[in-house]
Design a protein around this motif. Structure first.
Motif, PDB file in Angstrom:
ATOM      1  N   GLU A  20     -12.356  -2.771  11.712  1.00 44.97           N
ATOM      2  CA  GLU A  20     -11.904  -3.791  12.650  1.00 44.97           C
ATOM      3  C   GLU A  20     -10.378  -3.929  12.677  1.00 44.97           C
ATOM      4  OE1 GLU A  20     -12.352  -8.532  12.754  1.00 44.97           O
ATOM      5  OE2 GLU A  20     -14.224  -7.438  12.444  1.00 44.97           O
ATOM      6  N   SER A  21      -9.702  -3.582  11.590  1.00 43.30           N
ATOM      7  CA  SER A  21      -8.247  -3.735  11.559  1.00 43.30           C
ATOM      8  C   SER A  21      -7.533  -2.804  12.531  1.00 43.30           C
ATOM      9  CB  SER A  21      -7.688  -3.568  10.158  1.00 43.30           C
ATOM     10  OG  SER A  21      -8.350  -2.608   9.424  1.00 43.30           O
ATOM     11  N   ALA A  22      -8.187  -1.777  13.025  1.00 40.30           N
ATOM     12  CA  ALA A  22      -7.567  -0.893  14.016  1.00 40.30           C
ATOM     13  C   ALA A  22      -7.387  -1.604  15.354  1.00 40.30           C
ATOM     14  CB  ALA A  22      -8.422   0.359  14.212  1.00 40.30           C
ATOM     15  N   GLU A  23      -8.123  -2.675  15.574  1.00 35.41           N
ATOM     16  CA  GLU A  23      -8.035  -3.407  16.837  1.00 35.41           C
ATOM     17  C   GLU A  23      -6.821  -4.328  16.893  1.00 35.41           C
ATOM     18  OE1 GLU A  23     -11.749  -5.329  17.596  1.00 35.41           O
ATOM     19  OE2 GLU A  23     -12.885  -3.507  17.187  1.00 35.41           O
ATOM     20  N   TRP A  24      -6.185  -4.587  15.745  1.00 31.91           N
ATOM     21  CA  TRP A  24      -5.030  -5.479  15.707  1.00 31.91           C
ATOM     22  C   TRP A  24      -3.746  -4.675  15.753  1.00 31.91           C
ATOM     23  CZ3 TRP A  24      -4.358 -10.792  13.419  1.00 31.91           C
ATOM     24  CH2 TRP A  24      -5.451 -11.590  13.692  1.00 31.91           C
ATOM     25  N   SER A  25      -2.888  -5.000  16.710  1.00 34.48           N
ATOM     26  CA  SER A  25      -1.580  -4.350  16.791  1.00 34.48           C
ATOM     27  C   SER A  25      -0.580  -5.145  15.951  1.00 34.48           C
ATOM     28  CB  SER A  25      -1.111  -4.299  18.244  1.00 34.48           C
ATOM     29  OG  SER A  25      -0.839  -5.610  18.713  1.00 34.48           O
ATOM     30  N   ILE A  26       0.621  -4.647  15.823  1.00 33.12           N
ATOM     31  CA  ILE A  26       1.664  -5.364  15.089  1.00 33.12           C
ATOM     32  C   ILE A  26       1.961  -6.697  15.772  1.00 33.12           C
ATOM     33  CG2 ILE A  26       3.582  -4.234  16.256  1.00 33.12           C
ATOM     34  CD1 ILE A  26       3.539  -5.255  12.577  1.00 33.12           C
ATOM     35  N   THR A  27       1.875  -6.719  17.096  1.00 34.11           N
ATOM     36  CA  THR A  27       2.087  -7.960  17.836  1.00 34.11           C
ATOM     37  C   THR A  27       1.040  -9.001  17.478  1.00 34.11           C
ATOM     38  OG1 THR A  27       3.005  -6.661  19.642  1.00 34.11           O
ATOM     39  CG2 THR A  27       2.380  -8.931  20.148  1.00 34.11           C
ATOM     40  N   ASP A  28      -0.212  -8.580  17.353  1.00 35.71           N
ATOM     41  CA  ASP A  28      -1.277  -9.505  16.971  1.00 35.71           C
ATOM     42  C   ASP A  28      -1.032 -10.088  15.577  1.00 35.71           C
ATOM     43  OD1 ASP A  28      -2.613  -9.030  19.372  1.00 35.71           O
ATOM     44  OD2 ASP A  28      -3.725  -7.338  18.517  1.00 35.71           O
ATOM     45  N   HIS A  29      -0.603  -9.238  14.641  1.00 31.72           N
ATOM     46  CA  HIS A  29      -0.313  -9.708  13.288  1.00 31.72           C
ATOM     47  C   HIS A  29       0.876 -10.680  13.286  1.00 31.72           C
ATOM     48  CE1 HIS A  29      -3.144  -7.426  10.867  1.00 31.72           C
ATOM     49  NE2 HIS A  29      -2.930  -6.394  11.668  1.00 31.72           N
ATOM     50  N   LEU A  30       1.912 -10.365  14.035  1.00 38.15           N
ATOM     51  CA  LEU A  30       3.073 -11.261  14.105  1.00 38.15           C
ATOM     52  C   LEU A  30       2.716 -12.590  14.753  1.00 38.15           C
ATOM     53  CD1 LEU A  30       5.874  -8.725  15.083  1.00 38.15           C
ATOM     54  CD2 LEU A  30       5.604  -9.916  12.898  1.00 38.15           C
ATOM     55  N   ALA A  32      -0.260 -14.035  14.737  1.00 41.23           N
ATOM     56  CA  ALA A  32      -1.063 -14.784  13.767  1.00 41.23           C
ATOM     57  C   ALA A  32      -0.174 -15.395  12.685  1.00 41.23           C
ATOM     58  CB  ALA A  32      -2.124 -13.876  13.146  1.00 41.23           C
ATOM     59  N   ALA A  33       0.831 -14.650  12.219  1.00 40.16           N
ATOM     60  CA  ALA A  33       1.757 -15.181  11.217  1.00 40.16           C
ATOM     61  C   ALA A  33       2.551 -16.351  11.779  1.00 40.16           C
ATOM     62  CB  ALA A  33       2.695 -14.081  10.727  1.00 40.16           C
ATOM     63  N   THR A  34       2.976 -16.243  13.045  1.00 45.17           N
ATOM     64  CA  THR A  34       3.711 -17.337  13.681  1.00 45.17           C
ATOM     65  C   THR A  34       2.852 -18.591  13.772  1.00 45.17           C
ATOM     66  OG1 THR A  34       4.975 -15.748  14.969  1.00 45.17           O
ATOM     67  CG2 THR A  34       4.948 -18.003  15.777  1.00 45.17           C
ATOM     68  N   GLY A  67     -10.854  -7.662   8.312  1.00 46.14           N
ATOM     69  CA  GLY A  67     -11.010  -6.954   7.051  1.00 46.14           C
ATOM     70  C   GLY A  67     -10.670  -7.748   5.815  1.00 46.14           C
ATOM     71  N   ILE A  68     -10.293  -9.014   5.944  1.00 45.55           N
ATOM     72  CA  ILE A  68      -9.949  -9.840   4.777  1.00 45.55           C
ATOM     73  C   ILE A  68     -10.942 -10.988   4.702  1.00 45.55           C
ATOM     74  CG2 ILE A  68      -8.194 -11.272   3.711  1.00 45.55           C
ATOM     75  CD1 ILE A  68      -6.113  -9.638   5.193  1.00 45.55           C
ATOM     76  N   THR A  69     -11.618 -11.111   3.561  1.00 47.10           N
ATOM     77  CA  THR A  69     -12.598 -12.173   3.380  1.00 47.10           C
ATOM     78  C   THR A  69     -12.249 -13.006   2.164  1.00 47.10           C
ATOM     79  OG1 THR A  69     -13.994 -10.701   2.084  1.00 47.10           O
ATOM     80  CG2 THR A  69     -14.470 -10.843   4.425  1.00 47.10           C
ATOM     81  N   ASP A  70     -12.722 -14.250   2.149  1.00 49.17           N
ATOM     82  CA  ASP A  70     -12.493 -15.111   0.989  1.00 49.17           C
ATOM     83  C   ASP A  70     -13.659 -15.000   0.011  1.00 49.17           C
ATOM     84  OD1 ASP A  70     -14.516 -16.551   2.161  1.00 49.17           O
ATOM     85  OD2 ASP A  70     -13.323 -18.336   2.573  1.00 49.17           O
ATOM     86  N   GLU A  71     -13.636 -15.835  -1.018  1.00 45.14           N
ATOM     87  CA  GLU A  71     -14.663 -15.737  -2.049  1.00 45.14           C
ATOM     88  C   GLU A  71     -16.057 -16.114  -1.541  1.00 45.14           C
ATOM     89  OE1 GLU A  71     -12.246 -19.407  -2.108  1.00 45.14           O
ATOM     90  OE2 GLU A  71     -11.717 -17.357  -2.581  1.00 45.14           O
ATOM     91  N   ASP A  72     -16.160 -16.848  -0.431  1.00 42.78           N
ATOM     92  CA  ASP A  72     -17.455 -17.209   0.142  1.00 42.78           C
ATOM     93  C   ASP A  72     -17.989 -16.133   1.068  1.00 42.78           C
ATOM     94  OD1 ASP A  72     -17.271 -19.625  -1.171  1.00 42.78           O
ATOM     95  OD2 ASP A  72     -16.350 -20.639   0.547  1.00 42.78           O
ATOM     96  N   GLY A  73     -17.229 -15.070   1.263  1.00 42.93           N
ATOM     97  CA  GLY A  73     -17.644 -14.004   2.157  1.00 42.93           C
ATOM     98  C   GLY A  73     -17.227 -14.227   3.596  1.00 42.93           C
ATOM     99  N   GLU A  74     -16.505 -15.329   3.848  1.00 45.05           N
ATOM    100  CA  GLU A  74     -16.033 -15.604   5.197  1.00 45.05           C
ATOM    101  C   GLU A  74     -14.648 -14.999   5.361  1.00 45.05           C
ATOM    102  OE1 GLU A  74     -16.076 -19.775   5.884  1.00 45.05           O
ATOM    103  OE2 GLU A  74     -18.153 -19.994   5.313  1.00 45.05           O
ATOM    104  N   GLU A  75     -14.335 -14.595   6.606  1.00 41.82           N
ATOM    105  CA  GLU A  75     -13.005 -14.050   6.841  1.00 41.82           C
ATOM    106  C   GLU A  75     -11.980 -15.151   6.693  1.00 41.82           C
ATOM    107  OE1 GLU A  75     -12.261 -11.761  10.240  1.00 41.82           O
ATOM    108  OE2 GLU A  75     -13.727 -10.242   9.715  1.00 41.82           O
ATOM    109  N   ARG A  76     -10.808 -14.771   6.197  1.00 42.24           N
ATOM    110  CA  ARG A  76      -9.717 -15.726   6.028  1.00 42.24           C
ATOM    111  C   ARG A  76      -8.413 -15.029   6.330  1.00 42.24           C
ATOM    112  NH1 ARG A  76      -6.773 -14.393   1.814  1.00 42.24           N
ATOM    113  NH2 ARG A  76      -7.690 -13.416   0.020  1.00 42.24           N
ATOM    114  N   GLY A  77      -7.303 -15.767   6.213  1.00 45.61           N
ATOM    115  CA  GLY A  77      -5.986 -15.217   6.484  1.00 45.61           C
ATOM    116  C   GLY A  77      -5.497 -14.308   5.388  1.00 45.61           C
TER     117      GLY A  77
END
Length: 99
Positions: A20-30, A32-34, A67-77
């Motif tokens: 799934e991380s292939a679907e995110w461009s650098i713009t998408d990551h920036l 989300a960080a903003t 591609g990032i999940t927390d300890e509960d198995g849910e996706e997180r930041g």
């Protein structure tokens, strides 16, 4: 190999290799960080401007990244975004910091 290397980054081959991380461009990551940093900033402002008797608001949750999940198995930041929010800080500590 040359043909495979130069396939589009959002193509089926890249999704198969990177998930799934292939679907995110650098713009998408920036973006989300903003959004995460703005949410933390608003949360800090709210903590500083609430009265001493008011309950401290919960810190914001980061935008889920692929591609990032927390300890509960849910996706997180992203981990770095979570560190930016840090542990819950009292409103009096924030008021002292921003003086």
């Amino acid at each position: 190999m040359v043909l495979v290397k130069h396939l589009p980054p959002d193509g089926a081959v890249q999704r198969q290799i990177h998930g799934e991380s292939a679907e995110w461009s650098i713009t998408d990551h920036l973006l989300a960080a903003t959004v995460d940093h703005l949410a933390v900033s608003n949360w800090m402002f709210q903590c500083v401007n609430t009265g001493e008797d008011d309950e401290t608001p919960d810190p914001p949750k980061p935008v889920p990244r692929p591609g990032i999940t927390d300890e509960d198995g849910e996706e997180r930041g992203d981990d770095s975004e979570e560190e930016a929010a840090g542990p819950a800080v009292s409103s009096s500590a924030l008021a002292r910091f921003f003086g």
